[in-house]
Design a protein around this motif. Structure first.
Motif, mmCIF file in Angstrom:
data_model
loop_
_atom_site.group_PDB
_atom_site.id
_atom_site.type_symbol
_atom_site.label_atom_id
_atom_site.label_comp_id
_atom_site.label_asym_id
_atom_site.label_seq_id
_atom_site.Cartn_x
_atom_site.Cartn_y
_atom_site.Cartn_z
ATOM 1 N N ALA A 1 -36.068 13.965 -7.807
ATOM 2 C CA ALA A 1 -36.646 13.681 -9.006
ATOM 3 C C ALA A 1 -36.117 14.261 -10.345
ATOM 4 O O ALA A 1 -36.844 15.285 -10.495
ATOM 5 C CB ALA A 1 -38.165 13.537 -8.966
ATOM 6 N N ASN A 2 -35.121 14.012 -10.852
ATOM 7 C CA ASN A 2 -34.389 14.739 -11.912
ATOM 8 C C ASN A 2 -33.685 13.645 -12.687
ATOM 9 O O ASN A 2 -33.590 12.645 -12.295
ATOM 10 C CB ASN A 2 -33.524 15.867 -11.397
ATOM 11 C CG ASN A 2 -32.520 15.260 -10.593
ATOM 12 O OD1 ASN A 2 -31.448 14.827 -11.067
ATOM 13 N ND2 ASN A 2 -32.405 15.770 -9.236
ATOM 14 N N ALA A 3 -33.562 14.200 -14.027
ATOM 15 C CA ALA A 3 -32.941 13.496 -15.100
ATOM 16 C C ALA A 3 -31.344 12.973 -14.688
ATOM 17 O O ALA A 3 -30.917 12.163 -15.181
ATOM 18 C CB ALA A 3 -33.048 14.074 -16.231
ATOM 19 N N TYR A 4 -30.722 13.733 -13.702
ATOM 20 C CA TYR A 4 -29.346 13.230 -13.171
ATOM 21 C C TYR A 4 -29.284 12.323 -12.148
ATOM 22 O O TYR A 4 -28.296 11.789 -11.755
ATOM 23 C CB TYR A 4 -28.733 14.468 -12.750
ATOM 24 C CG TYR A 4 -28.615 15.573 -13.908
ATOM 25 C CD1 TYR A 4 -27.918 15.603 -14.893
ATOM 26 C CD2 TYR A 4 -29.388 16.704 -13.904
ATOM 27 C CE1 TYR A 4 -27.828 16.541 -16.022
ATOM 28 C CE2 TYR A 4 -29.619 17.787 -14.834
ATOM 29 C CZ TYR A 4 -28.397 17.614 -16.074
ATOM 30 O OH TYR A 4 -28.631 18.458 -16.921
ATOM 31 N N ASN A 5 -30.474 11.456 -11.687
ATOM 32 C CA ASN A 5 -30.315 10.722 -10.767
ATOM 33 C C ASN A 5 -31.043 9.390 -11.248
ATOM 34 O O ASN A 5 -32.091 9.219 -11.805
ATOM 35 C CB ASN A 5 -31.722 11.025 -9.437
ATOM 36 C CG ASN A 5 -31.784 10.277 -8.324
ATOM 37 O OD1 ASN A 5 -31.234 9.013 -8.404
ATOM 38 N ND2 ASN A 5 -32.194 10.802 -7.382
ATOM 39 N N PRO A 6 -30.000 8.433 -11.264
ATOM 40 C CA PRO A 6 -30.220 7.376 -12.004
ATOM 41 C C PRO A 6 -31.061 6.449 -11.424
ATOM 42 O O PRO A 6 -31.940 5.509 -12.158
ATOM 43 C CB PRO A 6 -28.835 6.496 -11.898
ATOM 44 C CG PRO A 6 -28.157 7.161 -10.928
ATOM 45 C CD PRO A 6 -28.646 8.588 -10.811
ATOM 46 N N ILE A 7 -31.476 6.424 -9.935
ATOM 47 C CA ILE A 7 -32.508 5.753 -9.373
ATOM 48 C C ILE A 7 -34.081 6.185 -9.874
ATOM 49 O O ILE A 7 -34.649 5.376 -10.119
ATOM 50 C CB ILE A 7 -32.421 5.918 -7.876
ATOM 51 C CG1 ILE A 7 -31.276 5.097 -7.386
ATOM 52 C CG2 ILE A 7 -33.650 5.011 -7.132
ATOM 53 C CD1 ILE A 7 -30.802 5.479 -5.966
#
Length: 520
Positions: free
Chosen positions: A441-447
Motif C-alpha cells: 500500500a504505497n503511492a508507487y503501486n498503481p493498483i
C-alpha cells in the motif's frame, strides 16, 4: 463404581422412572456441554460490555476448561468419599450457584473466579452421568446407554452457538449463564428423587494432598502464562519467565511425586501401556485442535465478517447434526469394527474439513462457511467412542476408573492449552499478513492508488475516509489469511497424529471397557 465398592448392581429402572431418569441424567450432560460452547459466540459482546479485549475475554473459556480438567481426577476419590448420587446432585447444585455468579459478575476478574468454580463443579458431571445412565439401562443395553450419552453430548454444539447468539443479541450475555439455573434445579430434583435409594457405599479415604496442590500449581501457572504471554510479549516479560519456571518446576515435582506415591491422585503409571499412551495423546491433540477452532471461528465471523452473535451461531450450529444422526449407528457398528479404522477415518475427515477452511477467500458466502461445519459432524461421530475404546482396552477392571479419569483430564486440559496457543497463533499470523499486505500500500503501486481513487469516487468520501475504509478491508483480509494458516496447520496435525492410533492393539474387550468406564 467397581465391584470393590459396590456389593450389588442396582436393578435397571423401568417404565416412567426409566424415561424420566434417563432424561434427567442426559440433561445434566447437555447442560455441561452446552455451557462449554454457548459462551463462544458471546465472547466479543461479553468483552465489549466488560471493557476488555477479545483475547482477554477468551479467558472465560480457557479458565473453565482448565478448572474442569483439574477437578476430574478428584471424581473417583469424591465418589468413594460421599457416594455417587450425592456427589452428582451436589455438583449440579454447585454448577447452578456458580452459573448465577457468572451472570451477575460486574467485571472480568469476578467472572473468571466464578468460571473457575463452575469448571470445578462441572468436573464430576461427565463421568457420573455416564455411571448413572449405565445403572439406568439393563446391562445388555450398555451400548445404548453410551449412545444416548454421546447423543446428548453432541447436541451441545448444535444448540450452544445458536442459543448463545440468540440470547446475547436478544437479551444479555448474562442469560447464557442464568439459563442453567432452572435446568440444573430440575435435574437435581429428579435425580435425587429417583436415584437416592441407589446410592453407592462411601468410606473414608486419604487424599494425595501434595499431588493435588502440585497439580493445581503447574496447571494454573501454565494456563496463565499461555493466556497472558501475547499481551506481555512472552519471554521478554519477567512475569512470563517466572510463570514458566514455576510451571516447569511444579510439573517436574508433580511427576516425581505421583510416580513414587503409593496412592497418587493421578496414576501416571498408566502411560506405560501402549494403548493408553497412544490413544490418550491422539484424542487429546485432536480435541485441542477441534475445540480451539470451535472458539476461533465464531470470533472471526463476528469481528471481521460483521455477523451478529445469533447469525454466527447459526453458521456454527450445524456441527452436531450428523454427529447426532450417526450416534446410534456407532453403537451398532463399534462391536463389529476395528476401532483404529474408525478413528483413522475420523482424523482424515477432520483434516479434510480443515483443508476446506484453509482456502477461504474474501467475501465468501454463508454456504461456504456452513458446509465445512456441517461435514465436520461426520468425523465427530467417529471420534470419541472408538478412541475411548482404544484407551481402555486391555486394562484390568480395577484400573479402568483411574484410566478414564486421567485420559479425560489430559483431553480437557489439552483443549484449554490448545485454545490459548491457537488464539495466539491466529493473532501473530494476522499481524504478519497485515504487515505484508501493507507493504504493497504505497503511492508507487498503481493498483493501490487506483483502488483508493475508486473508493473515494464510489463512496463520495475524502482521502482520509477512503484510507480508513481500505485499512478496514486490509485488516479483515489479514485476519482471514491468519485463520487460513491455522486451519491448514490443524489439518496437518490431524494427519500427523494418525500413526499414534496404529501403535495400539485394541483387544476384544475394548467396547466393554469403554462401557465399563462410564461407571466411573
Amino acid at each position: 463404581m467397581n465391584s470393590q465398592t459396590t456389593p450389588a448392581t442396582p436393578a435397571p429402572l423401568t417404565g416412567i422412572r426409566f424415561a424420566l431418569g434417563a432424561f434427567a441424567v442426559a440433561l445434566a450432560t447437555f447442560m455441561n456441554v452446552l455451557d462449554s460452547s454457548i459462551a463462544n459466540v458471546a465472547i466479543p459482546t461479553l468483552s465489549g460490555d466488560l471493557g476488555v479485549s477479545v483475547d482477554d475475554g477468551t479467558w472465560v473459556i480457557t479458565m473453565f476448561s482448565a478448572a474442569n480438567a483439574v477437578s476430574i481426577p478428584l471424581t473417583g476419590w469424591l465418589t468413594q468419599r460421599v457416594g455417587q448420587v450425592k456427589l452428582f446432585v451436589a455438583a449440579i447444585l454447585l454448577f447452578v450457584i456458580t452459573s448465577a455468579m457468572c451472570g451477575i459478575a460486574p467485571n472480568l476478574p469476578v467472572l473468571l473466579i466464578a468460571r473457575v468454580l463452575q469448571g470445578v463443579a462441572a468436573g464430576p458431571l461427565v463421568p457420573l452421568s455416564q455411571a448413572l445412565l449405565l445403572t439406568t439401562f439393563p446391562k445388555n443395553k450398555s451400548a445404548s446407554a453410551l449412545s444416548l450419552w454421546a447423543m446428548t453430548a453432541t447436541v451441545g454444539p448444535i444448540a450452544g452457538p445458536w442459543l448463545g447468539g440468540w440470547i446475547t443479541d436478544s437479551y444479555s450475555w448474562s442469560w447464557i449463564f442464568y439459563i442453567n439455573v432452572p435446568v440444573g434445579l430440575f435435574t437435581a430434583a429428579v435425580v435425587w428423587a429417583l436415584y437416592r435409594d441407589r446410592e453407592t457405599p462411601s468410606r473414608k479415604l486419604p487424599i494425595d494432598t501434595v499431588g493435588l496442590i502440585s497439580l493445581v500449581c503447574w496447571v494454573g501457572s501454565l494456563q496463565i502464562m499461555l493466556d497472558k504471554g501475547k499481551d506481555l510479549d512472552w519471554f521478554n516479560s519477567p512475569v512470563i519467565c517466572a510463570l514458566a519456571v514455576f510451571a516447569l518446576l511444579s510439573f517436574v515435582f508433580f511427576l516425581i511425586w505421583e510416580f513414587t506415591e503409593e496412592k497418587p491422585i493421578v496414576d501416571l503409571r498408566l502411560f506405560k501401556g501402549r494403548n493408553f499412551l497412544g490413544g490418550t495423546v491422539a484424542i487429546s491433540v485432536a480435541y485441542a485442535v477441534f475445540f480451539a477452532n470451535l472458539v476461533l471461528l465464531p470470533q472471526w465471523i463476528q469481528e471481521y465478517l460483521g455477523y451478529r452473535a445469533m447469525d454466527a451461531g447459526k453458521v456454527t450450529a450445524p456441527l452436531g447434526i450428523f454427529a447426532v444422526i450417526l450416534a446410534p449407528v456407532m453403537g451398532k457398528i463399534m462391536p463389529k469394527s476395528d476401532a483404529r479404522i474408525l478413528a483413522t477415518l475420523a482424523f482424515l475427515g477432520f483434516a479434510g474439513v480443515f483443508f476446506m477452511r484453509a482456502n477461504y477467500v474474501p467475501n465468501l458466502d454463508a454456504y461456504t462457511l456452513v458446509l465445512p461445519t456441517l461435514l465436520q459432524g461426520i468425523p465427530m461421530a467417529l471420534f470419541f467412542v472408538p478412541l475411548t475404546a482404544i484407551i481402555l482396552s486391555g486394562l484390568p477392571h480395577d484400573k479402568i476408573p483411574a484410566a478414564a479419569g486421567l485420559s479425560n483430564f489430559v483431553r480437557i486440559f489439552a483443549g484449554a492449552v490448545g485454545t490459548s496457543l491457537l488464539t495466539t497463533g491466529w493473532s501473530d499470523r494476522t499481524i504478519l499478513h497485515h504487515a505484508r499486505l501493507i507493504e504493497q500500500a504505497n503511492a508507487y503501486n498503481p493498483i493501490y492508488t487506483h483502488g483508493i481513487a475508486q473508493v473515494q469516487s464510489t463512496l463520495n468520501v475524502g482521502a482520509s475516509n477512503a484510507l480508513a475504509f481500505f485499512e478496514s478491508g486490509l485488516s479483515a483480509q489479514a485476519a482471514m489469511l491468519g485463520l487460513n494458516d491455522i486451519s491448514w496447520l490443524s489439518a496437518v496435525l490431524f494427519i500427523v497424529i494418525i500413526p499414534l492410533i496404529w501403535i495400539t492393539h485394541p483387544s476384544k474387550d475394548a467396547v466393554a471397557g469403554a462401557a465399563t468406564a462410564g461407571g466411573h
